[in-house]
Design a protein around this motif. Structure first.
Motif, PDB file in Angstrom:
ATOM      1  N   ASN A 113       0.837  -1.203   0.000  1.00  0.00           N
ATOM      2  CA  ASN A 113       0.000   0.000   0.000  1.00  0.00           C
ATOM      3  C   ASN A 113       0.875   1.257   0.000  1.00  0.00           C
TER       4      ASN A 113
ATOM      5  N   THR B  53       1.213   3.854  -3.130  1.00  0.00           N
ATOM      6  CA  THR B  53       0.886   5.258  -2.886  1.00  0.00           C
ATOM      7  C   THR B  53       2.020   6.154  -3.376  1.00  0.00           C
ATOM      8  N   GLN B  54       3.256   5.771  -3.077  1.00  0.00           N
ATOM      9  CA  GLN B  54       4.404   6.516  -3.598  1.00  0.00           C
ATOM     10  C   GLN B  54       4.384   6.540  -5.127  1.00  0.00           C
TER      11      GLN B  54
ATOM     12  N   THR C  75       1.927  15.677  -1.344  1.00  0.00           N
ATOM     13  CA  THR C  75       1.950  14.239  -1.649  1.00  0.00           C
ATOM     14  C   THR C  75       3.386  13.741  -1.756  1.00  0.00           C
TER      15      THR C  75
ATOM     16  N   GLU D  31       4.390  13.131   1.748  1.00  0.00           N
ATOM     17  CA  GLU D  31       3.787  11.875   2.210  1.00  0.00           C
ATOM     18  C   GLU D  31       4.561  10.682   1.679  1.00  0.00           C
TER      19      GLU D  31
ATOM     20  N   HIS E  68       6.396   7.501   3.728  1.00  0.00           N
ATOM     21  CA  HIS E  68       6.243   6.074   3.444  1.00  0.00           C
ATOM     22  C   HIS E  68       7.606   5.431   3.180  1.00  0.00           C
TER      23      HIS E  68
ATOM     24  N   TYR F 295      -6.804  15.826  -6.088  1.00  0.00           N
ATOM     25  CA  TYR F 295      -7.151  14.426  -6.316  1.00  0.00           C
ATOM     26  C   TYR F 295      -7.969  14.254  -7.600  1.00  0.00           C
TER      27      TYR F 295
ATOM     28  N   TYR G   3      -5.070   3.727  -7.777  1.00  0.00           N
ATOM     29  CA  TYR G   3      -5.352   5.126  -7.468  1.00  0.00           C
ATOM     30  C   TYR G   3      -6.855   5.344  -7.283  1.00  0.00           C
TER      31      TYR G   3
ATOM     32  N   ARG H  93      -8.128   3.126  -3.995  1.00  0.00           N
ATOM     33  CA  ARG H  93      -7.614   3.284  -2.641  1.00  0.00           C
ATOM     34  C   ARG H  93      -7.116   4.690  -2.293  1.00  0.00           C
ATOM     35  N   ILE H  94      -6.949   5.539  -3.295  1.00  0.00           N
ATOM     36  CA  ILE H  94      -6.516   6.910  -3.025  1.00  0.00           C
ATOM     37  C   ILE H  94      -7.659   7.906  -3.238  1.00  0.00           C
TER      38      ILE H  94
ATOM     39  N   ARG I 249     -10.223   9.415  -0.655  1.00  0.00           N
ATOM     40  CA  ARG I 249      -9.857  10.477   0.277  1.00  0.00           C
ATOM     41  C   ARG I 249     -10.696  11.741   0.047  1.00  0.00           C
TER      42      ARG I 249
END
Length: 599
Positions: free
Chosen positions: A349, A353-354, A405, A408, A412, A530, A566, A569-570, A573
């Motif tokens: 995950n 995300t990265q 981002t 973030e 990670h 997003y 994306y 799971r992203i 948000r």
């Protein structure tokens, strides 16, 4: 030394397959012989070799040594000066400069792609030529012919570098409060006096002179931002032949002690009756400075991209090699003492995300740069205006969203390394420390957010927002035959509708209290980011799907699968950001200032 391999394949995918640069630039005569897939590939390969072989080995050295100030002289870390000389020898300072003054005339898009690699390999070093580029842009757009000959030419040659001098200790981002003075002299110059802080690349030993672009006030200037003028203040005065002469009353009185970017000289500069030259009209300095600031904000967005890519590459290599525990579904590598940690859902995950932030940021950065080139080179006034409008809307989104981002992604990266991520030898903690500044300088995330919502969206009465939402809606309409992505199209369409509805909601709420704009702004910016990323990820997925039909290259299949991550799971948000916007400002003001803390 942390690993880094220039992501040339993904860079060329965005340039050639998604943006289709040869088609995109064919109607811009200024770039007619400057844009081709082969030419870009050659320049990017040369830049990649320079970054990987020259800059990356200096990254940790710069962090450990930092810059030194001794007897008024600033010295950069070991190897920085030699690397800069190599950079100049390769002709990189003049890449996008005006050909009339010795530039090569390439589009901003190529420079943006190259600066990603520079920043990813050595953020601190990259700020020296990066700030110089902003000075060049300001002179190109606002300098007189004499100023261009005197200052722009040596900047393009790389003999000189540049800075932007805005901030003062009492003013911060409120530039209307600056006190630096500019007193007219008999010869037409100005005596500049005052102190500027946080000046990146403010003094160093890389080049023979530094061109400071300085905000200051004339004696009878109006108060506030309407009374600011812009000046060229060289570190060294020039003789009658334009050569470096005696010092010019620009003194580096201190180097800032910082969390990161240690290899860059962040200076306190004192101007003591320094000779300066007015650039642009009197009291219109802030308008001229926005040329520099907007350039710097796009450059800062690239730093967010570079941070995400750097952290991703380091974490991915480690996750494939580090052994710890067994997969929950049973051993995946029974031949080893434990499984590589990449098998674990939590690690996957973080890696994904990265990956989506790095590759989504690359798409947004290049998309944005193409509009910068269109605004610069289009022969159509209406096209120029449309491009400038798109830049106005997307620049605050890119600057804030890509840096947040990116930060973030560095978190990670450290987390995937576990305790080793906190140790300097792996380089991950440096990436995170360096990246933290990007959310602060060139306007904090919160300032970018209020600029986006209050000035760009509501201030234009949605005139800047609608072309963007119209483009996305047209994209959805034109590609609905791709049933493979039906769910994603539905998600994107719903979010665009929500984007417009939330904008109108805030607009209505603001009629009761202007605080509603401020309360909504940060969540609004994230929501916008997003959605823009979703649009670009779906564009990339469609292109990859078409390519995958004709190619066995797993790169395209991976791009489609990453896009699915994306969206699943992203993108959810946005629900939180939407809820925060709708909640309004009331709970922010329930406490009085005295109630925040009780002794």
């Amino acid at each position: 030394m942390r690993p880094y391999q220039a992501p040339l394949k993904d860079m060329q995918f965005v340039l050639n397959d998604v943006l289709k640069i040869e088609q995109l630039y064919q109607d811009l005569p200024q770039y007619q012989d400057k844009v081709s897939q082969d030419l870009f590939a050659q320049y990017l390969q040369v830049a990649a070799d320079f970054c990987q072989n020259e800059l990356l080995p200096l990254n940790a050295i710069g962090d450990q040594e930092g810059c030194r100030l001794e007897n008024g002289v600033v010295t950069t870390p070991t190897g920085f000066k030699a690397a800069y000389q190599q950079y100049v020898a390769l002709g990189f300072p003049s890449l996008t400069g005006d050909e009339q003054y010795g530039g090569q005339g390439f589009p901003t898009l190529l420079r943006i792609a190259m600066s990603e690699m520079i920043t990813a390999t050595n953020w601190s070093w990259g700020m020296y030529p990066g700030l110089a580029h902003g000075a060049m842009r300001t002179l190109e757009h606002h300098g007189s012919e004499e100023q261009k000959q005197k200052f722009l030419v040596p900047l393009l040659e790389g003999r000189w570098t540049g800075t932007m001098c805005l901030t003062e200790s009492h003013a911060g981002s409120d530039l209307g409060l600056i006190r630096t003075k500019a007193v007219p002299q008999a010869d037409g110059s100005y005596a500049i006096s005052g102190e500027k802080i946080f000046i990146s690349a403010g003094d160093h030993d890389l080049a023979e002179n530094i061109v400071h672009i300085v905000l200051a006030r004339l004696p009878d200037a109006p108060k506030g931002t309407k009374g600011i003028s812009l000046f060229i203040v060289p570190k060294f005065k020039l003789d009658e032949h334009g050569q470096v002469a005696q010092p010019n009353g620009v003194i580096c009185s201190a180097l800032e002690h910082k969390m990161g970017i240690h290899g860059n000289a962040t200076c306190v500069l004192n101007f003591d009756q320094a000779t300066g030259y007015l650039i642009g009209p009197e009291n219109r300095g802030l308008n001229c400075m926005f040329t520099f600031m907007n350039s710097a904000r796009i450059g800062t967005a690239i730093q967010g991209l570079a941070a995400a890519e750097s952290a991703y590459q380091g974490a991915l290599k480690y996750a494939k090699e580090r052994l710890a525990m067994r997969a929950l579904t049973g051993p995946e590598r029974p031949d080893l003492a434990a499984d590589p940690i990449i098998v674990h859902p939590a690690v996957r995950n973080m890696l994904l995300t990265q990956k989506v932030f790095a590759e989504g940021s690359r798409a947004l950065a290049y998309y944005l740069a193409s509009y910068a080139d269109l605004a610069e080179a289009s022969s159509s006034d209406s096209e120029k205006q449309q491009a400038e409008d798109r830049l106005a809307l997307l620049t605050p989104i890119a600057k804030a969203f890509m840096t947040e981002t990116g930060l973030e992604a560095t978190k990670h990266g450290m987390q995937i390394f576990g305790g080793h991520g906190y140790i300097a030898e792996h380089g991950m903690e440096q990436v995170m420390r360096d990246a933290r500044i990007a959310c602060l300088y060139e306007g904090t995330t919160e300032i970018q957010a209020i600029d986006l919502l209050a000035r760009k969206v509501l201030g234009s009465q949605l005139a800047l927002l609608h072309p963007m939402t119209d483009e996305i809606q047209a994209f959805i309409q034109n590609h609905q035959q791709h049933t493979q992505f039906a769910t994603q199209f539905k998600q994107l369409g719903d979010l665009v509708s929500q984007w417009l509805e939330l904008t109108q909601f805030v607009e209505q709420q603001a009629k009761t209290s202007a605080n509603e704009i401020g309360a909504a702004s940060v969540d609004y910016l994230y929501f916008s980011g997003y959605v823009v990323f979703a649009y670009l990820w779906l564009k990339m997925a469609l292109v990859a799907a078409d390519k995958a039909q004709d190619s066995q290259d797993p790169f395209y299949v991976a791009k489609i699968k990453t896009s699915q991550f994306y969206f699943e799971r992203i993108l959810p948000r946005t629900l939180t950001h939407r809820g925060n916007i709708v909640a309004g400002s009331q709970s922010l003001y329930l406490l009085s200032p005295d109630e925040f803390k009780f002794d």
